[in-house]
Structure formats: structure tokens, C-alpha cells
Scaffold this motif. Structure first.
Motif, PDB file in Angstrom:
ATOM      1  N   GLU A 128      41.541  31.264  35.703  1.00 50.30           N
ATOM      2  CA  GLU A 128      41.530  32.636  36.186  1.00 50.30           C
ATOM      3  C   GLU A 128      41.239  33.593  35.037  1.00 50.30           C
ATOM      4  OE1 GLU A 128      42.596  31.992  40.297  1.00 50.30           O
ATOM      5  OE2 GLU A 128      41.920  33.757  39.216  1.00 50.30           O
ATOM      6  N   GLY A 129      40.335  34.561  35.267  1.00 50.53           N
ATOM      7  CA  GLY A 129      40.051  35.566  34.258  1.00 50.53           C
ATOM      8  C   GLY A 129      39.076  35.139  33.175  1.00 50.53           C
ATOM      9  N   SER A 184      34.662  37.034  35.360  1.00 41.70           N
ATOM     10  CA  SER A 184      35.991  37.118  35.970  1.00 41.70           C
ATOM     11  C   SER A 184      35.979  38.042  37.188  1.00 41.70           C
ATOM     12  CB  SER A 184      37.013  37.612  34.949  1.00 41.70           C
ATOM     13  OG  SER A 184      36.617  38.851  34.415  1.00 41.70           O
ATOM     14  N   ALA A 185      34.921  38.840  37.320  1.00 40.51           N
ATOM     15  CA  ALA A 185      34.822  39.731  38.481  1.00 40.51           C
ATOM     16  C   ALA A 185      34.458  38.974  39.766  1.00 40.51           C
ATOM     17  CB  ALA A 185      33.762  40.806  38.223  1.00 40.51           C
ATOM     18  N   GLN A 186      34.014  37.736  39.637  1.00 34.00           N
ATOM     19  CA  GLN A 186      33.689  36.910  40.813  1.00 34.00           C
ATOM     20  C   GLN A 186      34.995  36.296  41.289  1.00 34.00           C
ATOM     21  OE1 GLN A 186      32.826  35.090  43.858  1.00 34.00           O
ATOM     22  NE2 GLN A 186      31.085  36.188  42.992  1.00 34.00           N
ATOM     23  N   LYS A 187      35.490  36.768  42.427  1.00 33.65           N
ATOM     24  CA  LYS A 187      36.846  36.404  42.868  1.00 33.65           C
ATOM     25  C   LYS A 187      36.928  35.038  43.520  1.00 33.65           C
ATOM     26  CE  LYS A 187      38.422  40.170  41.306  1.00 33.65           C
ATOM     27  NZ  LYS A 187      39.063  40.110  39.971  1.00 33.65           N
ATOM     28  N   ASN A 188      35.834  34.523  43.992  1.00 29.53           N
ATOM     29  CA  ASN A 188      35.854  33.222  44.650  1.00 29.53           C
ATOM     30  C   ASN A 188      34.696  32.367  44.136  1.00 29.53           C
ATOM     31  OD1 ASN A 188      36.434  31.139  46.429  1.00 29.53           O
ATOM     32  ND2 ASN A 188      35.255  32.057  48.106  1.00 29.53           N
ATOM     33  N   PRO A 189      34.775  31.919  42.886  1.00 29.18           N
ATOM     34  CA  PRO A 189      33.621  31.257  42.286  1.00 29.18           C
ATOM     35  C   PRO A 189      33.499  29.767  42.582  1.00 29.18           C
ATOM     36  CG  PRO A 189      35.334  31.498  40.661  1.00 29.18           C
ATOM     37  CD  PRO A 189      35.839  32.176  41.906  1.00 29.18           C
TER      38      PRO A 189
END
Lengths: 109, 115
Positions: B15-16, B80-85
């Protein structure tokens, strides 16, 4: 926008013919494609047909295009276990290509 | 043999964290593309590039970035802005000199998982 629809699953017995169907909404595409994806791999271009053709045959593969009904099909003759894969219909070209969701073909021995 | 090489085959992201997926082709194709594949869905276009130092957003560019500094290379960064990668990522190329025919050559894909 353009919509391309395929049924998600097809199951056939080894040696039978498989027919995978695709319907679409936009008839302006010059090329219509069939791609094959084996597990964990990228897509492989199987064949394509020009929009001014009705049929194209390539060894065990036959592509039929019905422009009136906006229907594209892929027939695989003498289906083998090695044909088990996901088959994608696609229209357009380059960045304008629209893919269907893919049909998973199961071949039973 | 000419083709497209994607690496790594599997990638795990915390995450992040930003991660970069590599795509290299030796086909001398001008155009390169990144697609995302989710189960039961068709391929969705993230970014494409038709010439070096130029690229365009596709349908789902948010949370992703690309560069095209060389004709052979088109790396994709998942930010990290892609919440569901979590997905299967496919790189492809086409030969724009073949007139109207824009059938793709695909790489073997990178499976990205968020842990």
C-alpha cells in the motif's frame, strides 16, 4: 460508444467443432480480429477479416462476418485440448481497438 | 526472434508504493500500448504512444504514468493514487507502416498484486 459482446464460456468435446460468437454495435471498423489467450500469457493474434468480406478460412479456423446482423463468429474445426484458452473478439485498430470480454473455451477429452 | 518482453512476470506492491512495469520491443514498431485485464472483462486501454517522447491517455489513465524516451521501451508506473491496482497488465505494439492493419503483438504480461 462501441460495445462488443461475447458469451463467457463454451464447452466442447475433443474432435468436435467449436463456434465462438461475437456481436457488436458499431459497423464502421475496417478490421475485425480474433485473439487467443492461453493461461498466464498475453494475447496472440489468431486471424482477422476485412469488413468487406463475408468469410475467411485459415486451416482449422473459419471466420464468418454477418454485417447486417453485426455478428462475427470463429469456428474451430476438429477442436483439440490445446485449443483450450480464452478467445477475444476485437474491432477497430490501434488505440481505437475495442475488445470483447472473452469466451473461455473448455475442451473435454 | 522479434517480440515484446515484459518484466517482471509477477509483482507485489505494498500500500502506498509506486511500482514500474517494464516493456521492451525489438520489432521496430512505432506504436506501443498498455492494457489492463481484469477477470471477465475485456482489455481496457491505459496509455498509448505512437511516437517517441509523446503519449496519450487511454480510458483508465488515472493512477498510472508512462514515458517513451526510446522507441523500444514503454514503461508503466502504477502510482499510489491507483486504488485498485491488482490486475494483469499487458503491453502491446503495432506497426503503423502496415497501412490500416493495426493488429497487435502482445507481451506475456505482468501480474500485479497488492499485499
Amino acid at each position: 460508444g462501441e460495445d462488443v459482446e461475447q458469451s463467457l464460456f463454451l464447452s466442447v468435446r475433443e474432435g468436435d467443432s467449436s463456434v465462438i460468437n461475437c456481436t457488436y454495435t458499431d459497423s464502421s471498423s475496417t478490421y475485425l480480429y480474433w485473439y487467443k489467450q492461453e493461461p498466464g500469457a498475453g494475447l496472440q493474434l489468431l486471424t482477422y477479416i476485412f469488413s468487406n468480406m463475408d468469410m475467411k478460412q485459415d486451416q482449422r479456423l473459419t471466420v464468418l462476418l454477418n454485417k447486417k446482423d453485426k455478428h462475427l463468429s470463429l469456428r474451430i474445426a476438429d477442436t483439440q485440448t490445446g485449443d483450450s484458452a480464452i478467445y477475444f473478439c476485437a474491432l477497430g485498430g490501434g488505440f481505437k481497438t475495442i475488445f470483447g470480454a472473452g469466451t473461455r473455451l473448455f475442451v473435454k477429452a | 526472434d522479434g517480440g515484446i518482453t515484459q518484466s517482471p512476470k509477477y509483482l507485489f506492491r505494498k500500500e502506498g508504493q509506486n511500482v514500474t512495469l517494464s516493456c521492451e520491443q525489438n520489432l521496430n514498431h512505432d506504436a506501443m500500448y498498455w492494457y489492463r485485464q481484469d477477470p471477465g472483462q475485456g482489455l481496457r486501454l491505459i496509455y498509448y504512444s505512437q511516437i517517441v517522447n509523446d503519449f496519450q491517455k487511454g480510458d483508465i489513465a488515472e493512477g498510472y504514468s508512462v514515458s517513451r524516451e526510446k522507441k523500444e521501451s514503454f514503461p508503466l508506473t502504477v502510482t499510489s493514487a491507483q486504488k485498485n491496482p491488482t490486475a494483469f497488465y499487458l503491453c502491446a505494439s503495432t506497426d503503423l507502416d502496415r497501412g490500416d492493419f493495426y493488429g497487435y503483438t502482445f507481451g506475456s504480461g505482468t501480474r500485479l498484486t497488492v499485499v
